[in-house]
Design a protein around this motif. Structure first.
Motif, PDB file in Angstrom:
ATOM      1  N   GLY A 259       1.023  -1.302   0.110  1.00  9.47           N
ATOM      2  CA  GLY A 259       0.020  -0.007  -0.186  1.00  9.47           C
ATOM      3  C   GLY A 259       0.789   1.278   0.039  1.00  9.47           C
ATOM      4  O   GLY A 259       2.042   1.205   0.785  1.00  9.47           O
TER       5      GLY A 259
ATOM      6  N   TYR B  47      -6.016   1.928  12.353  1.00  9.00           N
ATOM      7  CA  TYR B  47      -5.548   2.182  10.910  1.00  9.00           C
ATOM      8  C   TYR B  47      -4.720   0.870  10.695  1.00  9.00           C
ATOM      9  O   TYR B  47      -4.795   0.401   9.488  1.00  9.00           O
TER      10      TYR B  47
ATOM     11  N   MET C 244      -5.076  -1.810   7.521  1.00  2.25           N
ATOM     12  CA  MET C 244      -3.872  -2.294   6.806  1.00  2.25           C
ATOM     13  C   MET C 244      -3.808  -3.825   6.704  1.00  2.25           C
ATOM     14  O   MET C 244      -3.706  -4.683   5.708  1.00  2.25           O
TER      15      MET C 244
ATOM     16  N   ASP D 275      -6.214  -4.974   4.213  1.00  2.00           N
ATOM     17  CA  ASP D 275      -5.723  -4.852   2.727  1.00  2.00           C
ATOM     18  C   ASP D 275      -4.945  -5.893   2.254  1.00  2.00           C
ATOM     19  O   ASP D 275      -4.953  -6.547   1.224  1.00  2.00           O
TER      20      ASP D 275
ATOM     21  N   GLN E 286       7.149   0.072   8.788  1.00  2.00           N
ATOM     22  CA  GLN E 286       5.949  -0.790   8.990  1.00  2.00           C
ATOM     23  C   GLN E 286       5.915  -2.132   9.544  1.00  2.00           C
ATOM     24  O   GLN E 286       5.008  -2.939   9.477  1.00  2.00           O
TER      25      GLN E 286
HETATM   26  N1  TRP Z   1       0.947   2.012   6.203  1.00  2.00           N
HETATM   27  C1  TRP Z   1       1.595   1.817   5.035  1.00  2.00           C
HETATM   28  C2  TRP Z   1       2.632   3.143   5.142  1.00  2.00           C
HETATM   29  O1  TRP Z   1       2.260   4.394   5.583  1.00  2.00           O
HETATM   30  C3  TRP Z   1       0.770   2.078   3.764  1.00  2.00           C
HETATM   31  C4  TRP Z   1      -0.133   0.768   3.683  1.00  2.00           C
HETATM   32  C5  TRP Z   1      -1.471   0.600   3.860  1.00  2.00           C
HETATM   33  C6  TRP Z   1       0.379  -0.455   3.675  1.00  2.00           C
HETATM   34  N2  TRP Z   1      -1.696  -0.632   3.615  1.00  2.00           N
HETATM   35  C7  TRP Z   1      -0.746  -1.184   3.389  1.00  2.00           C
HETATM   36  C8  TRP Z   1       1.709  -1.148   3.390  1.00  2.00           C
HETATM   37  C9  TRP Z   1      -0.746  -2.763   3.339  1.00  2.00           C
HETATM   38  C10 TRP Z   1       1.735  -2.381   2.993  1.00  2.00           C
HETATM   39  C11 TRP Z   1       0.650  -3.028   2.924  1.00  2.00           C
HETATM   40  O2  TRP Z   1       3.609   3.321   4.588  1.00  2.00           O
END
Ligand code: TRP
Length: 331
Positions: A11, A130, A134, A137, A152
């Motif tokens: 993401g 949050y 994630m 996702d 992360q």
């Molecule tokens: N939290 C991540 C960042 O700030 C962005 C992100 C959102 C992400 N969903 C994800 C990264 C899923 C990897 C997989 O960089």
């Protein structure tokens, strides 16, 4: 795994101003994954609203981020590129996973602690959950590998815990994802304060080289980079400034430390900084041109988003239905 293919998911926040740290440490290497993996790259606009956004800017940056990733080499024919809010399954699964995530776990997340200190007037529930979004996702696509920055890693660990918890409570449902933290580039430090990571939100513009910086700007930033006492281009413990520049130069040229040291024997910091600036500007010039071309073509970007959302929705629906059935929802 989706079918017989392993999956990569990452993401990206919709902020157009990615740094050479993001480029060298991550994006540049993303394109290679598509040879072996089914790859999903998602512009996470729903994560973005956990802090206040100016709507027009969020919209502009969503297009820009997609254009920038494509300019960095991600081919929409070989990767699924999409916008998070276009696939409602993310929000749906996030809710379900919220019920399998502990308050205590979320309270321990360092990003939450940092962001709530920074946005003390807006510590909303979205900021708190949050990491569950994630996790949704990632888990929606049965992801095997998640390329992320080291910052992360804790969120990924939580996603793994949630997956394991759900799998144990029901039966194997989610692939438990592994982080992929690139070795090179993850150590790209600020040019003005080489003990701190190069961060796109650094208030000092001289600390950071952005992918879309003009050549003159890049040369100037490298020329002003903080270096240590001494004058030799040598990779030595404690010489953070010069070590950082050597790392950057290595990432850009593919040379080893010894090769770089040999190349600059007898030359001073000034020559080396100029060389860093030149090679950086030359590497990024085609990216900047391609970005400008793509970003001017909104209709094309929209067609990529649309196709990406369709492909992602199809893959996500399989997991979502499976989860709903296990939970006891009437489907
Ligand atoms: N939290 C991540 C960042 O700030 C962005 C992100 C959102 C992400 N969903 C994800 C990264 C899923 C990897 C997989 O960089």
């Amino acid at each position: 795994m989706l079918g017989d293919q392993k999956v990569v998911f990452s993401g990206v926040q919709p902020s157009g101003n990615l740094t050479i740290g993001n480029y060298l440490g991550a994006i540049k290497n993303f394109a290679a994954f598509s040879e072996e993996y089914r790859c999903f790259y998602c512009v996470v606009d729903m994560h973005a609203i956990t802090v206040r956004q100016v709507p027009a800017e969020l919209r502009r940056r969503t297009y820009e981020t997609l254009a920038l990733y494509m300019a960095c080499g991600l081919d929409p024919e070989k990767n699924t590129l999409f916008v998070q809010s276009h696939v409602p399954a993310h929000a749906e699964l996030a809710w379900m996973l919220n019920c399998y995530t502990m308050f205590g776990e979320l309270s321990r997340m360092t990003q939450f602690k940092d962001k709530s200190a920074k946005h003390a007037d807006n510590i909303n529930a979205g900021l708190f959950t949050y990491p569950t979004l994630m996790a949704a996702d990632i888990l929606l696509y049965q992801t095997d590998l998640v390329p992320v920055g080291i910052d992360q890693k804790q969120h990924l660990e939580l996603a793994r815990n949630i997956a394991n918890r759900f799998n144990q409570a029901y039966s194997p449902t989610f692939v438990v994802p592994e982080p992929y933290i690139a070795q090179s580039g993850m150590k790209i430090m600020s040019l003005t304060e080489p003990t701190a990571k190069m961060s796109k939100s650094d208030p000092n513009p001289n600390a950071v080289v952005y992918i879309l910086d003009e050549k003159d700007t890049i040369l100037r930033k490298f020329r002003r980079a903080v270096t240590d006492s001494g004058s030799e281009v040598k990779y030595e413990e404690g010489k953070d400034g010069i070590c950082n520049l050597i790392s950057i130069y290595r990432c850009l040229t593919g040379k080893s430390i010894e090769e770089v040291e040999r190349e600059f024997t007898g030359k001073g910091y000034g020559d080396f900084k100029n060389a860093c600036g030149e090679v950086c500007a030359d590497t990024l010039a085609p990216v900047r041109e391609e970005f400008a071309r793509l970003n001017a073509d909104k209709a094309y970007l929209e067609s990529v988003m649309k196709k990406g959302a369709e492909d992602a929705s199809r893959a996500a629906a399989r997991t979502l239905t499976k989860v709903k059935k296990k939970l006891g929802f009437v489907v």
